[in-house]
Design a protein around this motif. Structure first.
Motif, PDB file in Angstrom:
ATOM      1  N   ALA A  94       0.936  -1.353   0.068  1.00 17.00           N
ATOM      2  CA  ALA A  94       0.185  -0.014   0.274  1.00 17.00           C
ATOM      3  C   ALA A  94       0.999   1.371   0.110  1.00 17.00           C
ATOM      4  O   ALA A  94       2.038   1.280   0.536  1.00 17.00           O
ATOM      5  CB  ALA A  94      -1.095  -0.022   1.208  1.00 17.00           C
ATOM      6  N   TYR A  95       0.431   2.189  -0.537  1.00 17.62           N
ATOM      7  CA  TYR A  95       1.220   3.517  -0.754  1.00 17.62           C
ATOM      8  C   TYR A  95       0.298   4.687  -1.198  1.00 17.62           C
ATOM      9  O   TYR A  95      -0.928   4.437  -1.556  1.00 17.62           O
ATOM     10  CB  TYR A  95       2.143   3.509  -1.709  1.00 17.62           C
ATOM     11  CG  TYR A  95       1.968   2.951  -3.029  1.00 17.62           C
ATOM     12  CD1 TYR A  95       1.210   3.378  -4.178  1.00 17.62           C
ATOM     13  CD2 TYR A  95       1.734   1.336  -3.344  1.00 17.62           C
ATOM     14  CE1 TYR A  95       0.694   2.792  -5.277  1.00 17.62           C
ATOM     15  CE2 TYR A  95       1.494   0.949  -4.329  1.00 17.62           C
ATOM     16  CZ  TYR A  95       0.774   1.582  -5.424  1.00 17.62           C
ATOM     17  OH  TYR A  95       0.227   0.883  -6.623  1.00 17.62           O
ATOM     18  N   GLY A  96       0.750   6.004  -0.762  1.00 21.65           N
ATOM     19  CA  GLY A  96      -0.078   7.005  -1.377  1.00 21.65           C
ATOM     20  C   GLY A  96      -0.419   8.057  -0.237  1.00 21.65           C
ATOM     21  O   GLY A  96       0.205   7.904   0.926  1.00 21.65           O
ATOM     22  N   GLU A  97      -1.284   8.946  -0.510  1.00 25.37           N
ATOM     23  CA  GLU A  97      -1.835   9.985   0.525  1.00 25.37           C
ATOM     24  C   GLU A  97      -3.128   9.947   0.844  1.00 25.37           C
ATOM     25  O   GLU A  97      -3.786  10.810   0.183  1.00 25.37           O
ATOM     26  CB  GLU A  97      -1.288  11.339   0.180  1.00 25.37           C
ATOM     27  CG  GLU A  97      -1.387  12.431   1.346  1.00 25.37           C
ATOM     28  CD  GLU A  97      -0.569  13.688   0.729  1.00 25.37           C
ATOM     29  OE1 GLU A  97      -0.526  14.436   1.615  1.00 25.37           O
ATOM     30  OE2 GLU A  97      -0.266  13.855  -0.500  1.00 25.37           O
ATOM     31  N   PRO A  98      -3.712   9.031   1.608  1.00 22.24           N
ATOM     32  CA  PRO A  98      -5.035   8.884   1.517  1.00 22.24           C
ATOM     33  C   PRO A  98      -6.011  10.061   2.081  1.00 22.24           C
ATOM     34  O   PRO A  98      -6.994  10.274   1.797  1.00 22.24           O
ATOM     35  CB  PRO A  98      -5.253   7.436   2.546  1.00 22.24           C
ATOM     36  CG  PRO A  98      -4.133   7.573   3.276  1.00 22.24           C
ATOM     37  CD  PRO A  98      -3.153   8.344   2.254  1.00 22.24           C
TER      38      PRO A  98
END
Length: 800
Positions: free
Chosen positions: A658-662
Motif C-alpha cells: 500500500a502507498y499514497g496519501e489517503p
C-alpha cells in the motif's frame, strides 16, 4: 491552509524589484496525480491557499505581493503545479521550481517592448531518453506511478502484469538514505543481507538473493560500483518482483530469480537547481553533498546535472569508520525526433575495522550489544569504481522508435578481512584473508518498439538484443589463527599470510559473457481493457574460469536456453486491475566451494519457473496490490561424493502493498509478505520439506508521514520493520530469532536569509535493538549479520 507570511523575513520581501520581493515556497509533497478543483473566481491569495489545501501542499507567501490581484475560476482535474500555474495566469507572476518539491513565484520577465515574455517550452528530461519522460509520482511522492519493465519500456503500474515499485528521489532525500539498502528498508518483499565474506550489499527479494553485482543502471547490468552504491547517484530505485530473464536478460552474477533492482540516474529539471546538503550522524561522521543542474540552448534542450558528495568519520558501531567520495555528471539532449543521454561517475569507499559477519559452528550465539565491534583493528574493505554510459532514442515515425545503450565500468577492490566462526558461547576462531580484485565490464543493448492495429486489436511490440561481458581478476592470501571472543574481543597482531596469486597485479580468473535476443507483443482487446503480453528470449551464458596463480584454463561452459513469458492484465474498473503471469528465470550454475568433494566444479545454468496472480488498486490518492506467487529454483550441493544439482527451493508467497496519501497531509507506505520457502526433491530425509536458509515466513513494513497541522513546513514520520525467525541450517536445527525495529524522523522546511532551507532529523533503531538481521544470502551458507545500532542523522539542505 492559512497564510504564513509572518514566517518570511521582511527584509527578504524588500529585495530589489528584479526579485519582486516575492517568495512562494510550495513544499510540494506535491503529488502529480490530478486533484479535483471547484473554486470560484476570488482574490489570488485566497485562491492560492484553497488550492494548496485541496492539493495537500504547503504555501508560504507575503500577502502584499498578491494584493489587488484576482485569480480566475478553477474547475476540473489538475496536478498541484497545473492548478497553481492556472491561478497565476495573467497575474504578472510566474511559478519557478527551486527543485522538485519547492517553488517560488516571481514577476514574469518582460520583453523590451513591455510585453510579457512567452513561457519556455517544457522539456521532459528522461533517464532512459524516452519521449514521455519518467512516469509521474503517485500521490504522496514516495513512489512513482510506474517504472521500467525491461524491453517493454516504462509502463503504468495498472497496465503491467507484474508487481513493481519505484521509490522516488523525494523519499530517498527525506529519509536521508545513504545506500540502496536504506531505500529498500521500505519494501515488504525485500530484506537486505551481505555478500559472502565481504561487505557487499545483498538484497533478498521474495526469498531469493539479488547480488549488488546484478543491479541494473538505467537498464544495463554491472555498471555501478559492485559492493555499495551511494544514493547521491540516483533519481529512483525501481524494484521488480519475480523472475525477469525475458525482460532484462539473465543476471550475469548468477542471481535475480526472485526479482531485480534498477537504478535511475538524475537529470536536469526544467528550472535551475542548486542544492547544498551538510550533515552529521552517530559516531561523528560528517557529510556534505552538492546537486547542481541547468538547462541550456533553444527551448532548454540540453541539460547538465552534477552531483558530488563526501562522507568521513566514525559510524555508530564502536571503532568502525567509513570514508566515501562520489562524483557524477549526467547529460541529456532532446531533439525533435531523437533524444540522447550520457552519464559518467566515480565512487571511492573504504571501511576501517568494519564489523564482520559471524558463522556459527553449532547453535546460534546470543547477539552482542548493538554497538559492539568484534573486528580486528587492521581489517578494512576498499572499493574504487569508474563508469560511463550512453543512451540514444530515435523516432522513425510517430509509432516506431529505436534505441541504443552502452556502458563500461572499471572497478578495483582491496580487502584485509577476518570473518570469524563462533561457538554457541561466543568463542571465536578464524584467519586473516586478503584479496584484490579488478573488474572490467562492457555492456550494451539495442532495440525497437512500435505500435499498430489489426482490426480492433492493438499491438505494442518490442524487439531487443543485448550483450554483457565481464573480465574479473583476483588474487588471495590467508593466514592465522585468530582466537578471540564475541563478547570480549581480543585485538591481535596481523598474522603473516601465504599468497595465492599476485595481490599487486591479480590474474584473470573469470570471463563471463551473457547475450540474448527478445521479442514481445502486447495485444489490446476490448478498447485495451484486456492486455495480453507474449514474449520469448533466446539467452546464451558463457563462463571461462582460470587459475589465479598459473593462468591455466579451468572449469567452463557455454549454454543456451529459451525463456518464455505470458502476462495478462484485465482492467476491471478504472480503479482495479487484475493480472497474471508465467515467466521463467535463468541463472548461471553454482560453483563448488573449496570444502566441496569436487571443488571448482561448475553446474549448468539453472532454469526457474514462476506463476503469479494479483490485483492492483489505484484510487488516485491511495494505491496498492495483492499478489500470490510461486517460484521454484534448482540448487547445488555435495551429493553422492560430488557437487551436483541436489534439489530445488520452492517459494510460495502472498504480498500486500500500500502507498499514497489517503488523507491530505498523511502519507502511508509499506505492506506485508508471507513466504513459505521449502526444500524439495533433495533425496535426503534430513532436509526434504524443510524451510530454506535465511527466508523468514513474515516480513512487515509500515511507514507513515504526517504534516503537523498548525505548524507549516513541519512533518513527522515513523517506520516499523518486522522480520520473523530465519533458519540457519538446511536441516532446520538452528534459527535466529524474529526482530522488530522502529525508526523515527522529522522534516522542517523554512526560509533563512531569503533561502529555502530543509532541516531533516532521523533516528533508526530507536530502541537500540540487539538482533541478528539476516543469515545466509549466498548458496549453502549461513553466516550471521548483526543489525545496525541506534543511529542519529541530522542534515540541512539549502536551495540557492
Amino acid at each position: 491552509m492559512a497564510r504564513s507570511s509572518s514566517l518570511l523575513p521582511r527584509a527578504a520581501l524588500r529585495l530589489s524589484t528584479l526579485a519582486a520581493g516575492v517568495l512562494l515556497a510550495c513544499a510540494a509533497h506535491a503529488q502529480t496525480a490530478p486533484v479535483r478543483f471547484d473554486q470560484a473566481a476570488e482574490p489570488l491569495d485566497r485562491a492560492l491557499n484553497e488550492a494548496a489545501r485541496r492539493a495537500g501542499v504547503q504555501v508560504f507567501f507575503a500577502s502584499d505581493i498578491t494584493a489587488g490581484r484576482r485569480a480566475p475560476a478553477l474547475r476540473g482535474d489538475y496536478t498541484p503545479r497545473e492548478a497553481l500555474e492556472r491561478l497565476l495566469a495573467g497575474s504578472g507572476l510566474r511559478l519557478q521550481a527551486r527543485d522538485e518539491r519547492t517553488f517560488t513565484v516571481e514577476i514574469a520577465p518582460s520583453s523590451s517592448n513591455g510585453a510579457t515574455a512567452l513561457a519556455t517550452v517544457t522539456v521532459n528530461a528522461s533517464a532512459d531518453a524516452s519521449a514521455a519522460g519518467l512516469p509521474p509520482n503517485f500521490a504522496g511522492n514516495q513512489v512513482a506511478r510506474g517504472g521500467r519493465v525491461g524491453l517493454l519500456g516504462n509502463r503504468d503500474i495498472m497496465e503491467t502484469p507484474f508487481n513493481t515499485t519505484a521509490y522516488t528521489a523525494e523519499l530517498i532525500q527525506d529519509q536521508q538514505a545513504r545506500s540502496v539498502a536504506d531505500v529498500l528498508l521500505n519494501d515488504p518483499s525485500v530484506r537486505t543481507a551481505r555478500g559472502f565474506g565481504n561487505f557487499q550489499e545483498l538484497y533478498v527479494i521474495r526469498g531469493f538473493p539479488v547480488y549488488s553485482d546484478d543491479m541494473m543502471y538505467n537498464g544495463l547490468y554491472g555498471l555501478l560500483p559492485r559492493q555499495y552504491v551511494a544514493t547521491e547517484f540516483l533519481e529512483r530505485v525501481e524494484v521488480f518482483r519475480g523472475a525477469n530473464t525475458f525482460l532484462n536478460g539473465a543476471a550475469p552474477g548468477g542471481s535475480g530469480i526472485g526479482g531485480a533492482v534498477n537504478l535511475l540516474p538524475k537529470r536536469a529539471p526544467n528550472d535551475p537547481l542548486t542544492q547544498i546538503t551538510v550533515g552529521v550522524e552517530s559516531g561523528g561522521q560528517a557529510f556534505v553533498a552538492a546537486d547542481v543542474a541547468r538547462r541550456f540552448g533553444p527551448d532548454n534542450r540540453l541539460g547538465v546535472r552534477i552531483n558530488a558528495a563526501r562522507r568521513d568519520g566514525d559510524t555508530a558501531v564502536d571503532k568502525e569508520s567509513r570514508e566515501l567520495d562520489m562524483f557524477s555528471i549526467g547529460l541529456d539532449y532532446r531533439g525533435d525526433s531523437f533524444r540522447l543521454s550520457a552519464d559518467a561517475g566515480y565512487q571511492y569507499q573504504r571501511f576501517d575495522e568494519p564489523r564482520p559477519s559471524v558463522t556459527p559452528t553449532g547453535a546460534i550465539p546470543s547477539v552482542p550489544d548493538a554497538e559492539d565491534n568484534y573486528a580486528q583493528p587492521w581489517t578494512y574493505s576498499q572499493e574504487r569504481g569508474t563508469f560511463g554510459t550512453f543512451r540514444a532514442e530515435f523516432d522513425f515515425s510517430s509509432s516506431v522508435t529505436a534505441w541504443l545503450a552502452a556502458g563500461m565500468r572499471v572497478g578495483r577492490e582491496k580487502n584485509v578481512l577476518a570473518n570469524p566462526r563462533s561457538t554457541a558461547d561466543g568463542v571465536l576462531s578464524g584467519s586473516r584473508f586478503d584479496n584484490a580484485r579488478e573488474d572490467i565490464v562492457r555492456t550494451g543493448e539495442v532495440g525497437m518498439r512500435g505500435s499498430t492495429r489489426t482490426g480492433s486489436i492493438s499491438h505494442a511490440w518490442a524487439v531487443s538484443a543485448s550483450r554483457y561481458s565481464l573480465d574479473s581478476s583476483n588474487a588471495f592470501a590467508s593466514g592465522g589463527p585468530l582466537p578471540s571472543n564475541l563478547y570480549n574481543p581480543v585485538e591481535l597482531p596481523m598474522p603473516a599470510v601465504a599468497s595465492s596469486g599476485d595481490l599487486s597485479s591479480p590474474r584473470t580468473t573469470d570471463r563471463t559473457t551473457a547475450s540474448g535476443i527478445s521479442i514481445a507483443d502486447t495485444l489490446g482487446f476490448m478498447d485495451d481493457s484486456l492486455l495480453l503480453t507474449l514474449g520469448i528470449r533466446s539467452q546464451n551464458l558463457e563462463t571461462k574460469a582460470y587459475d589465479n596463480v598459473t593462468g591455466a584454463r579451468g572449469a567452463s561452459y557455454d549454454k543456451s536456453a529459451i525463456s518464455p513469458m505470458v502476462g495478462v492484465v484485465y482492467k476491471l474498473t478504472p480503479q482495479f486491475s487484475a493480472y497474471a503471469n508465467y515467466i521463467e528465470g535463468l541463472q548461471k550454475g553454482e560453483t563448488a566451494g573449496t570444502s566441496s568433494a569436487t571443488p571448482g566444479r561448475v553446474l549448468s545454468p539453472y532454469r526457474s519457473k514462476q506463476g503469479e496472480i494479483g490485483l492492483k488498486y489505484d484510487g488516485g490518492k491511495l494505491g496498492g496490490a495483492v499478489a500470490i506467487f510461486q517460484t521454484a529454483r534448482p540448487f547445488g550441493a555435495d551429493k553422492d561424493g560430488e557437487f551436483q544439482e541436489a534439489g530445488e527451493q520452492r517459494n510460495r508467497g502472498l504480498e500486500i502493498t500500500a502507498y499514497g496519501e489517503p488523507i491530505n497531509g498523511l502519507r502511508v507506505l509499506g505492506g506485508v509478505t508471507f513466504l513459505n520457502a521449502e526444500q524439495r526433491k533433495t533425496g535426503d530425509s534430513a532436509t526434504e520439506g524443510k524451510r530454506a536458509i535465511g527466508v523468514p515466513s513474515t516480513q512487515l513494513n509500515l511507514g507513515t508521514e504526517w504534516e503537523v497541522p498548525g505548524v507549516p513546513g513541519l512533518s513527522l514520520n515513523a517506520r516499523a520493520i518486522h522480520t520473523s525467525s530465519q533458519y540457519a541450517s538446511a536441516n532446520n536445527a538452528y534459527k535466529i530469532p524474529s526482530w522488530t525495529r522502529y525508526d523515527l524522523g522529522a522534516r522542517y522546511l523554512t526560509t533563512l536569509g531569503g533561502q529555502v532551507v530543509t532541516f531533516r532529523a532521523r533516528v533508526d533503531n530507536v530502541t537500540n535493538k540487539d538482533y541478528w538481521a539476516s543469515t545466509g544470502g549466498y548458496p549453502n551458507s549461513y553466516y550471521l549479520v548483526q543489525g545496525a545500532p541506534r543511529t542519529f542523522v541530522l542534515s540541512a539542505t539549502v536551495d540557492f
